[in-house]
Motif scaffolding. Structure first.
Motif, PDB file in Angstrom:
ATOM      1  N   TYR B 237       0.853  -1.180   0.000  1.00 59.77           N
ATOM      2  CA  TYR B 237       0.000   0.000   0.000  1.00 59.77           C
ATOM      3  C   TYR B 237       0.890   1.232   0.000  1.00 59.77           C
ATOM      4  O   TYR B 237       1.767   1.370   0.862  1.00 59.77           O
ATOM      5  CB  TYR B 237      -0.926   0.013   1.224  1.00 59.77           C
ATOM      6  N   ALA B 238       0.673   2.111  -0.975  1.00 60.77           N
ATOM      7  CA  ALA B 238       1.395   3.384  -1.061  1.00 60.77           C
ATOM      8  C   ALA B 238       2.896   3.224  -0.856  1.00 60.77           C
ATOM      9  O   ALA B 238       3.508   3.919  -0.057  1.00 60.77           O
ATOM     10  CB  ALA B 238       0.820   4.387  -0.062  1.00 60.77           C
ATOM     11  N   PRO B 284      -3.331   8.245  -1.029  1.00 57.82           N
ATOM     12  CA  PRO B 284      -2.827   9.619  -1.012  1.00 57.82           C
ATOM     13  C   PRO B 284      -1.886   9.869  -2.190  1.00 57.82           C
ATOM     14  O   PRO B 284      -1.184   8.955  -2.633  1.00 57.82           O
ATOM     15  CB  PRO B 284      -2.077   9.717   0.325  1.00 57.82           C
ATOM     16  N   GLU B 285      -1.914  11.098  -2.687  1.00 57.91           N
ATOM     17  CA  GLU B 285      -0.997  11.465  -3.768  1.00 57.91           C
ATOM     18  C   GLU B 285       0.442  11.307  -3.275  1.00 57.91           C
ATOM     19  O   GLU B 285       0.718  11.580  -2.106  1.00 57.91           O
ATOM     20  CB  GLU B 285      -1.225  12.925  -4.174  1.00 57.91           C
ATOM     21  N   PRO B 290       0.813  11.177   4.189  1.00 62.99           N
ATOM     22  CA  PRO B 290       0.791  11.484   5.619  1.00 62.99           C
ATOM     23  C   PRO B 290       2.110  11.038   6.247  1.00 62.99           C
ATOM     24  O   PRO B 290       2.755  10.113   5.734  1.00 62.99           O
ATOM     25  CB  PRO B 290      -0.371  10.642   6.151  1.00 62.99           C
ATOM     26  N   ALA B 291       2.496  11.698   7.333  1.00 64.16           N
ATOM     27  CA  ALA B 291       3.763  11.342   7.979  1.00 64.16           C
ATOM     28  C   ALA B 291       3.685   9.930   8.560  1.00 64.16           C
ATOM     29  O   ALA B 291       4.648   9.179   8.521  1.00 64.16           O
ATOM     30  CB  ALA B 291       4.100  12.347   9.068  1.00 64.16           C
ATOM     31  N   PRO B 297      -5.957   7.814   6.553  1.00 69.69           N
ATOM     32  CA  PRO B 297      -7.120   8.601   6.122  1.00 69.69           C
ATOM     33  C   PRO B 297      -8.314   7.749   5.694  1.00 69.69           C
ATOM     34  O   PRO B 297      -9.450   8.203   5.722  1.00 69.69           O
ATOM     35  CB  PRO B 297      -6.579   9.408   4.948  1.00 69.69           C
ATOM     36  N   ARG B 298      -8.064   6.493   5.279  1.00 66.92           N
ATOM     37  CA  ARG B 298      -9.159   5.638   4.819  1.00 66.92           C
ATOM     38  C   ARG B 298      -9.528   4.580   5.840  1.00 66.92           C
ATOM     39  O   ARG B 298     -10.432   3.779   5.597  1.00 66.92           O
ATOM     40  CB  ARG B 298      -8.735   4.919   3.530  1.00 66.92           C
TER      41      ARG B 298
END
Ligand SMILES: Nc1ncnc2c1ncn2[C@@H]1O[C@H](COP(=O)(O)OP(=O)(O)OP(=O)(O)O)[C@@H](O)[C@H]1O
Ligand SMILES: [Mg+2]
Lengths: 307, 333
Positions: B237-238, B284-285, B290-291, B297-298
């Motif tokens: 993820y990300a 997230p872009e 996020p740190a 966020p989800r």
């Protein structure tokens, strides 16, 4: 294959007919050859006689048909000026032109292609920027400006090379450089972008992924693909071997086909102009045909196999 | 991974075949992979899943040194103990295609259009097995038969555009097998193919993996495929690995809320396959990560402690999770 060839030849013939027609119409509508050749002060009777002798008193479409039927019989007409066959006038100028354009073509190929490949392989490096700056200069500076600058530097200032004429082989150096520099720039840019396009393709990554050393990836995988678009522009350059030196021949007063064309146009010397255009169109069309055949050799996707 | 765990592993098991530690890949200032840890054991089939753009492809391209120069790569990738990142080009050239092979999503554009497919396979044979032309030609035919290309004698002399996508992927597999690699990375090998061909290619991959004993990394969007083919699964993820476990364990007891979301979005593992349906919200872009936990966020279960970047920890035997809340959630029914 035969059908393809017939189609190509038909298109080629059509191109030539269109070029010649266009030239005929433009030249005949832009001024009366009789008046230009005989000077406007000539007696009316003399002008009429000239018109009659050359068939210029016929309706324009009759002249047009006559012209084409003459071409069909291999008859390209005579110069209004001295009555010599236009084909002879043109033919005797061809060697001089080739003396400039063939060395210039070699210069373009020998500089432009390696420079373009190098620039693509070392993108954003100093050499890339130098090559690209040179390339931009090469095709933004008009050839008469470059030619005049070279003459000022090497003939007037330094006195190393003659500024014109065809007296010696040294006389050819400046015109060849003038012609070759711009072309090399165009070719370098073209080769560079073709290479960059190819280097970004997945099959280049595949070649690296199977352990092919980079130099071999470039030689064996990238170059054969980049050659395909590059052949187009080289073909165009080959096609302009005859007519590509009009400006440079004028700047350096080089007695080639280009200068003959300039003089013939200003004299409305119809037969000569059309003979040159026919020659130019034919070289263009022939080189186009060769390019098409080369595509088939270079790119198996164009060989008409099953898909 | 904790030090004690690493020690225990080193003592009890042979070294892992591929060991990726803290891999970071950035394009300009856009992070694509953000500190990825992963191990691949000899001979195993490892599935990698995750939404589009989470860095699955970039991870393996970086490992093989195949990213464009615009990418900066940091961290460590070891193949049987040998560091790949920053290795000399000549070293990489012997390893790539020789010990570690890769096939891609779009087989037709992955093959050189101006060379015959047989030539492209023979090139790998000459490079990695030192075969002369005749030996390579015979071996290429054998490989074509092995990967199930019918009428191989004729097809070796065709160009990629004269073959179907599925046949080109078989050629890619033959090319990958040419160097007798220890691991084959298959990056969404069937995404560009028709459904019936997809199943055949997956079957082929499974077959060659079993027969050759090489390890397989299967990157896929399709959890069903991964469940079928792979012993272990990593969920990305990300740009990070968020969960990694035995396939049976992961599907039965997912610990990371992202994995849970993925599985919940699946209708039924035995039913018709479908692509991952992402959880509400979006990744997230890359420029606005996020740190802490990128999934926060989800996440349906976000808490204050999620603002710290979670490490990948072994919370059950051979089950690694990067979620600070995971142990607590597991305790709750
Ligand atoms: N050559 C590149 N230049 C710039 N950014 C890139 C490049 N290659 C990948 N990226 C970026 O890196 C991130 C991860 O990409 P990657 O291809 O690894 O995703 P993925 O997980 O394989 O997705 P998919 O499932 O769509 O294949 C993406 O945000 C992508 O835009
Ligand atoms: Mg991908």
């Amino acid at each position: 294959m035969l059908r393809y060839l017939a189609l190509r030849l038909g298109r080629a013939a059509l191109t030539i007919v269109l070029v010649v027609t266009f030239a005929f119409v433009v030249l005949r509508l832009s001024g009366d050859p009789a008046v230009i050749i005989m000077s406007p002060e000539a007696p009316q009777a003399a002008i009429e006689a000239f018109r009659h002798a050359w068939g210029l008193d016929q309706p324009i479409w009759v002249q047009y048909i006559d012209y084409f039927s003459a071409i069909a019989h291999g008859e390209l007409g005579q110069s209004f000026r001295d009555g010599r066959p236009a084909i002879d006038l043109v033919a005797e100028r061809i060697p001089a032109t080739l003396w400039l354009t063939i060395p210039a073509l070699c210069l373009k190929l020998l500089i432009g292609i390696p420079a373009g490949i190098h620039a693509a392989l070392h993108r954003n490096s100093l050499t890339d920027r130098v090559v690209m700056a040179g390339a931009v200069a090469g095709f933004t500076v008009p050839s008469f400006v470059l030619g005049l600058m070279l003459v000022l530097l090497f003939s007037v200032e330094l006195g190393w090379l003659p500024s014109g004429g065809q007296g010696s082989w040294q006389a050819g150096i400046l015109p060849v450089i003038t012609l070759g520099f711009g072309g090399a720039g165009i070719l370098a840019r073209f080769t560079r972008s073709a290479m960059l396009e190819v280097l970004g393709q997945p099959y280049i990554r595949t070649a690296s992924a199977k352990g092919v050393p980079w130099a071999r990836v470039v030689r064996g995988h990238a170059l054969p693909n980049a050659a395909i678009p590059t052949v187009t522009i080289v073909g165009f350059m080959v096609g302009s071997l005859i007519a590509g030196a009009v400006v440079v021949e004028s700047v350096f007063s080089w007695p080639g086909v280009g200068r003959l064309l300039v003089v013939a146009v200003s004299n409305r010397d119809l037969a000569v102009v059309q003979c040159i255009l026919l020659l130019v169109a034919t070289t263009m069309v022939v080189s186009n045909l060769i390019v098409d055949l080369l595509y088939g050799v270079l790119d198996p996707r164009l060989r008409g196999g099953r898909s | 991974m904790s030090a004690s765990l690493a020690d225990r592993k080193a003592a009890s098991t042979p070294p892992d075949l591929v060991e990726i530690r803290d891999l970071v890949v950035t394009f300009g200032d856009q992070p694509a992979v953000r500190g990825l840890d992963l191990t691949l054991r000899r001979g195993e089939a490892l599935g990698i899943v995750g939404e589009s753009g989470c860095g699955k492809s970039v991870t393996w391209l970086a490992a093989l040194g195949l990213l464009p120069p615009t990418a900066t790569v940091e961290g460590s990738v070891r193949l049987a103990g040998q560091e790949l990142l920053g290795a000399a080009p000549a070293t990489l050239d012997t390893l790539r295609g020789g010990r570690i092979a890769i096939i891609f999503q779009d087989p037709t554009s992955s093959l050189n259009p101006v060379h015959r497919v047989g030539t492209q396979v023979r090139e790998a044979l000459r490079l990695h097995r030192g075969m002369d032309h005749r030996a390579a030609a015979a071996e290429a035919l054998r490989l074509f038969d092995l990967v199930g290309i019918p009428d191989s004698r004729r097809r070796v002399d065709l160009y990629p555009h004269e073959l179907s996508g599925g046949q080109n992927q078989r050629v890619m597999i033959a090319m990958a097998l040419a160097g007798q690699p220890d691991v084959l990375i298959a990056d969404e090998p069937t995404t560009a193919l028709d459904a019936t061909i997809q199943a055949q290619i997956l079957e082929l991959l499974q077959k060659v993996q079993r027969e050759t004993g090489m390890a397989l990394v299967l990157i896929s969007h399709d959890l069903g495929v991964v469940a079928e083919l792979c012993q272990r699964v990593g969920v990305m993820y990300a740009g990070r690995m968020v969960e990694m476990a035995e396939a049976s364990q992961l599907f039965a007891h997912p610990l990371h809320p992202y994995t849970k979301g993925l599985l919940a979005a699946l209708p039924d593992l035995s039913g018709p396959r479908r692509r991952l349906v992402p959880i509400q919200g979006s990744v997230p872009e890359p420029g606005a990560m996020p740190a802490g936990c990128a999934f926060m966020p989800r996440c349906p279960d976000q808490q204050r402690q999620c603002t710290a970047l979670p490490a990948l920890r072994e919370l059950a035997p051979a089950h690694h999770v990067a979620c600070v809340r995971a142990p607590i959630m597991r305790a709750a029914p």
